[in-house]
Design an enzyme around this catalytic site. Structure first.
Site, PDB file in Angstrom:
ATOM      1  N   TRP A   1      -2.701  11.353  -0.059  1.00 46.72           N
ATOM      2  CA  TRP A   1      -2.481  12.760  -0.313  1.00 46.72           C
ATOM      3  C   TRP A   1      -3.757  13.413  -1.277  1.00 46.72           C
ATOM      4  O   TRP A   1      -3.932  14.780  -1.669  1.00 46.72           O
ATOM      5  CB  TRP A   1      -1.442  13.009  -1.184  1.00 46.72           C
ATOM      6  CG  TRP A   1       0.004  12.661  -0.525  1.00 46.72           C
ATOM      7  CD1 TRP A   1       0.080  12.088   0.549  1.00 46.72           C
ATOM      8  CD2 TRP A   1       1.354  13.179  -1.061  1.00 46.72           C
ATOM      9  NE1 TRP A   1       1.694  12.071   1.058  1.00 46.72           N
ATOM     10  CE2 TRP A   1       2.214  12.512   0.092  1.00 46.72           C
ATOM     11  CE3 TRP A   1       1.793  13.578  -2.509  1.00 46.72           C
ATOM     12  CZ2 TRP A   1       3.627  12.806  -0.355  1.00 46.72           C
ATOM     13  CZ3 TRP A   1       3.093  13.777  -2.600  1.00 46.72           C
ATOM     14  CH2 TRP A   1       4.088  13.420  -1.241  1.00 46.72           C
TER      15      TRP A   1
HETATM   16  S1  SF4 Z   1      -1.669   7.908  -5.569  1.00 47.53           S
HETATM   17 FE1  SF4 Z   1      -3.572   7.497  -4.865  1.00 47.53          FE
HETATM   18  S2  SF4 Z   1      -3.314   6.517  -3.059  1.00 47.53           S
HETATM   19 FE2  SF4 Z   1      -1.467   7.365  -3.371  1.00 47.53          FE
HETATM   20  S3  SF4 Z   1      -1.631   9.522  -2.318  1.00 47.53           S
HETATM   21 FE3  SF4 Z   1      -2.375   9.894  -4.539  1.00 47.53          FE
HETATM   22  S4  SF4 Z   1      -4.417   9.423  -4.495  1.00 47.53           S
HETATM   23 FE4  SF4 Z   1      -3.549   8.498  -2.405  1.00 47.53          FE
END
Ligand code: SF4
Ligand code: SF4
Length: 160
Positions: A43
């Site tokens: 995301w």
């Molecule tokens: S926590 Fe990190 S790996 Fe998970 S969606 Fe967000 S940016 Fe991507």
């Protein structure tokens, strides 16, 4: 900008696993280190980057704003209460820090008892602010899309 983990910095504490809303940060069974199992499903919220106590998670910059040879580093400084994003271009000359404050709210206190709050009404979902989201994630039919409904399977994960 999906994330990746520097194995030499990671100690396998699992904080990135706990916080990832996409459930794609996993701990490798053998190495006991975290890795992003599905970068294309990231995301790009950077919750994992900010949560990692060892600055082990980094991001891949997109070519349009960070061309070949660039680097993007994130540094969390709890004493100063800041998160700095450092963008460095390949000629070494364009290099700047984007500084932001970090939240001081204790874990889990931002929206306490969220499950007890009333769900948003259709009128709240049908808003320009969300634009097409309710339609494309099928929220209005109470039929959230799942891996199965999209013909996908979850890969064998590594959990801790
Ligand atoms: S926590 Fe990190 S790996 Fe998970 S969606 Fe967000 S940016 Fe991507
Ligand atoms: S939060 Fe950082 S140190 Fe902890 S498992 Fe994730 S990448 Fe490794």
């Amino acid at each position: 900008m999906p994330t990746f983990v520097y194995m030499t910095r990671c100690d396998g504490c699992g904080q990135c696993v706990d916080i990832c809303p996409s459930d794609i940060m996993h701990i490798d069974k053998t190495l006991r280190r975290a890795y992003n199992i599905e970068p294309n499903m990231c995301w790009e919220c950077y919750s994992c980057v900010k949560a990692c106590p060892h600055h082990a998670i980094d991001v891949r910059g997109y070519a349009d704003f960070a061309p070949l040879g660039h680097s993007v580093r994130v540094h969390r400084d709890e004493e100063k209460g800041t998160i700095a994003w450092r963008i460095k271009f390949r000629n070494g000359k364009k290099d700047f820090d984007l500084l932001a404050p970090i939240t001081t709210k204790p874990w889990g206190t931002c929206i306490p008892q969220l499950a007890n709050e009333a769900a948003p009404a259709d009128s709240m979902r049908d808003t320009q602010l969300l634009y097409n989201e309710p339609k494309y994630v099928a929220m209005n039919d109470n039929a959230l899309m799942t891996l199965e409904s999209n013909g996908l399977e979850i890969k064998e994960g590594v959990y801790y």
